[in-house]
Enzyme design. Structure first.
Site, PDB file in Angstrom:
ATOM      1  CE  LYS A   1     -19.996  37.769 -41.618  1.00 23.37           C
ATOM      2  NZ  LYS A   1     -19.742  37.413 -40.207  1.00 23.37           N
TER       3      LYS A   1
HETATM    4  P1  NAD Z   1     -24.945  45.804 -35.442  1.00 23.33           P
HETATM    5  O1  NAD Z   1     -25.482  46.209 -36.749  1.00 23.33           O
HETATM    6  O2  NAD Z   1     -25.856  45.272 -34.415  1.00 23.33           O
HETATM    7  O3  NAD Z   1     -24.129  47.022 -34.791  1.00 23.33           O
HETATM    8  C1  NAD Z   1     -23.137  47.724 -35.496  1.00 23.33           C
HETATM    9  C2  NAD Z   1     -22.770  48.946 -34.691  1.00 23.33           C
HETATM   10  O4  NAD Z   1     -21.703  49.618 -35.345  1.00 23.33           O
HETATM   11  C3  NAD Z   1     -23.906  49.960 -34.551  1.00 23.33           C
HETATM   12  O5  NAD Z   1     -23.941  50.458 -33.234  1.00 23.33           O
HETATM   13  C4  NAD Z   1     -23.495  51.073 -35.510  1.00 23.33           C
HETATM   14  O6  NAD Z   1     -23.978  52.338 -35.098  1.00 23.33           O
HETATM   15  C5  NAD Z   1     -21.991  51.001 -35.370  1.00 23.33           C
HETATM   16  N1  NAD Z   1     -21.325  51.656 -36.485  1.00 23.33           N
HETATM   17  C6  NAD Z   1     -21.521  51.475 -37.803  1.00 23.33           C
HETATM   18  N2  NAD Z   1     -20.737  52.298 -38.511  1.00 23.33           N
HETATM   19  C7  NAD Z   1     -20.027  53.009 -37.612  1.00 23.33           C
HETATM   20  C8  NAD Z   1     -19.059  54.038 -37.704  1.00 23.33           C
HETATM   21  N3  NAD Z   1     -18.642  54.487 -38.893  1.00 23.33           N
HETATM   22  N4  NAD Z   1     -18.546  54.562 -36.557  1.00 23.33           N
HETATM   23  C9  NAD Z   1     -18.956  54.112 -35.348  1.00 23.33           C
HETATM   24  N5  NAD Z   1     -19.872  53.135 -35.201  1.00 23.33           N
HETATM   25  C10 NAD Z   1     -20.399  52.598 -36.314  1.00 23.33           C
HETATM   26  O7  NAD Z   1     -23.767  44.744 -35.769  1.00 23.33           O
HETATM   27  P2  NAD Z   1     -23.166  43.628 -34.819  1.00 23.33           P
HETATM   28  O8  NAD Z   1     -23.877  42.366 -35.103  1.00 23.33           O
HETATM   29  O9  NAD Z   1     -23.081  44.146 -33.432  1.00 23.33           O
HETATM   30  O10 NAD Z   1     -21.704  43.458 -35.444  1.00 23.33           O
HETATM   31  C11 NAD Z   1     -20.636  44.324 -35.094  1.00 23.33           C
HETATM   32  C12 NAD Z   1     -19.327  43.654 -35.467  1.00 23.33           C
HETATM   33  O11 NAD Z   1     -19.222  42.387 -34.806  1.00 23.33           O
HETATM   34  C13 NAD Z   1     -19.138  43.338 -36.949  1.00 23.33           C
HETATM   35  O12 NAD Z   1     -17.772  43.392 -37.258  1.00 23.33           O
HETATM   36  C14 NAD Z   1     -19.595  41.891 -37.047  1.00 23.33           C
HETATM   37  O13 NAD Z   1     -19.067  41.231 -38.179  1.00 23.33           O
HETATM   38  C15 NAD Z   1     -19.021  41.350 -35.755  1.00 23.33           C
HETATM   39  N6  NAD Z   1     -19.635  40.121 -35.274  1.00 23.33           N
HETATM   40  C16 NAD Z   1     -20.967  40.032 -35.042  1.00 23.33           C
HETATM   41  C17 NAD Z   1     -21.494  38.853 -34.543  1.00 23.33           C
HETATM   42  C18 NAD Z   1     -22.945  38.720 -34.188  1.00 23.33           C
HETATM   43  O14 NAD Z   1     -23.318  37.682 -33.622  1.00 23.33           O
HETATM   44  N7  NAD Z   1     -23.788  39.697 -34.442  1.00 23.33           N
HETATM   45  C19 NAD Z   1     -20.654  37.763 -34.292  1.00 23.33           C
HETATM   46  C20 NAD Z   1     -19.288  37.892 -34.522  1.00 23.33           C
HETATM   47  C21 NAD Z   1     -18.785  39.085 -35.006  1.00 23.33           C
END
Ligand code: NAD
Length: 477
Positions: free
Chosen positions: A164
């Protein structure tokens, strides 16, 4: 402690590149007060665990994310009786890389940025894991997320280890030009520590396909290190530039595949479910859209801008369009604003946390009014929060199972790049579903064998594959 076997490529990670600093020790970090040794997830042999934490210099603050993550693994290791040397190897990442790099801002001034790449384990294949662009990213967060990638890749059966990375930056504060320079300069700083056969990053919070395209292009430009298709160094690229159909929605698709597989045994039907989503970015919005396509009804959503609800249902596609225009759910005209407490108290069948880590602590766990938590985000539930959910009879579908769809389709993208193929969407979706169903079956089998909760079972299934690999390959020399 026996060392892990260095792969031939691992040699290059020992070098210093452009002033990169490789931290050998464990930067404890920590997120607040409290004492005790990883106390939150302590299994019965607390004394042994404490001794291991001390020996390896692991963070002892019970609120520390890395301590919590390792404790969860050690608990599963205890249940399945994993050999000690494997517990030790997996309790620390192989490499922790930190870089500082200057970037020219639009106003002509130069600003110094901090970046990370943590390579946790490569026993099953090249390191694999996302890049987070967030102003509050710390080494311990990145270490935890790298560790989770090792577990996830093992569980979902892709030939990767775990890694990561990230940049300490708020993408919302920078112009497109500034972000491009930040991303390209970061890529240059870590270029000798990644590679299509060695360490393959991907998107995470705050990063997306445009950033991946800049990384692939920058890496390709350094052509002597890229092999015959250097853009395979990164996944989550735009489809027009080596990306895979289905990658953008893959994590959400995997969340819903897991729900469809697991809900019937909880006596729930996807087409009759109501659900709420915390975080409406990539994972949250795609989970919402695809679950809605199965007939489920989304009734509450939260993100960093606010909390909204509509008991009659919120159209996930329409909300997604709104968020793309406005940057957040706040002010969405077809739902009412609610408070944070009201959001967590909204009665639903399924709650999907898809924002950041450690958001479901004790107060949130007490408030949640759902039957199932489907972890779209990584490590959204703290051990203390999870204990409360368990006491309240709320089932948790653990992140290493539930959100493994992203890395699975990243693997498909990498295979397509390496073999110069282009798969159609139906094929990608079918193959993804096979991986998700198999991972769910392995988790269920481990739960039956060890009579444990689903999170412990998912870790056991992941650890079993790692154990088999270590047993046949041995420890060098
Ligand atoms: P992203 O940046 O697209 O979205 C993140 C979301 O979280 C946004 O809507 C943001 O407004 C919200 N957020 C941030 N801080 C917040 C808070 N304090 N309160 C409420 N909402 C809040 O990110 P993503 O890619 O969707 O990733 C989200 C999670 O999923 C993370 O834990 C990431 O590690 C995990 N993840 C992502 C992927 C991927 O393919 N993108 C794969 C596996 C896991």
């Amino acid at each position: 402690m026996p060392p892990t076997t260095p792969s031939p490529a691992a040699k290059k990670s020992k070098t210093t590149v452009n002033g990169n600093h490789q931290s050998g020790g464990n930067n404890g970090g920590g997120r607040g007060g409290g004492s005790g040794v990883g106390a939150a997830a302590m299994p019965k042999s607390a004394g042994q665990m404490r001794a291991m934490f001390e020996e390896l210099g692991l963070p002892t603050d019970p609120n520390n994310l890395y301590g919590q993550t390792v404790s969860t693994m050690l608990h599963a290791a205890e249940v399945m009786d994993l050999p000690d040397y494997l517990r030790q190897i997996l309790a620390q990442p192989k490499n922790e890389i930190m870089v500082h790099f200057p970037v020219r801002m639009d106003n002509g001034k130069t600003r110094l940025f901090k970046g990370y790449r943590v390579q946790h384990n490569n026993a099953l294949g090249p390191y694999k894991g996302g890049l987070r662009f967030h102003h509050d990213v710390h080494l311990d967060d990145v270490k935890s997320l790298a560790f989770l990638m090792t577990m996830k890749c093992s569980l979902v059966g892709v030939p990767y280890g775990g890694g990561k990375g990230g940049i300490k930056v708020n993408p919302r504060e920078h112009s497109k030009g500034e972000m491009e320079r930040i991303v390209r300069r970061f890529t240059t700083a870590i270029a000798h520590n990644i590679g299509p056969d060695y360490d393959i990053p991907a998107p995470d919070v705050g990063s997306g396909s445009q950033h991946m395209a800049w990384i692939a292009d920058t890496y390709s430009f350094l052509s002597e290190i890229g092999g015959n298709n250097p853009i395979a160094v990164i996944t989550g690229k735009p489809v027009e530039y080596g990306g895979s159909l289905g990658r953008e929605k893959a994590t959400g698709q995997g969340v819903v595949d897991t729900l469809v597989e697991m809900l019937p045994e909880l006596k729930l039907r996807p087409d009759r479910c109501t659900f709420s989503v915390l975080g409406f970015g990539n994972v949250g919005s795609w989970s919402g859209k695809i679950f809605q396509d199965k007939g489920a009804k989304m009734t509450a959503v939260a993100d960093h801008t606010g909390f909204i609800a509509n008991a009659k249902g919120i159209d996930a596609y329409d909300l997604s369009d709104y968020v793309a225009k406005t940057g957040g759910v706040k002010g969405y005209p077809k739902a009412g604003a609610i408070t944070k407490d009201e959001f967590y108290q909204t009665k639903v069948d399924v709650f999907i946390p898809a924002a950041l880590e450690q958001m479901i602590q004790e107060p949130e766990a007490e408030m949640l009014n759902c039957k199932v938590v489907a972890e779209g985000a990584n490590a959204p539930t703290t051990p203390a929060g999870e204990r409360i959910l368990m006491e309240r009879g709320i089932e948790v579908l653990p992140a290493i199972l539930c959100n493994a769809g992203g890395v699975t389709v990243s693997y498909f993208e990498w295979v397509q790049n390496k073999t110069f193929q282009s798969w159609d969407l139906d094929y990608v979706d079918r193959e993804l579903n096979k991986h998700m169903v198999k991972a769910a079956q392995k988790t269920r089998a481990a739960r039956k064998q060890y009579s444990c909760d689903l999170r412990t079972a998912a870790y056991i299934a992941a650890l079993q594959r790692l154990q088999q690999a270590y047993e046949v390959r041995g420890i060098f020399p």
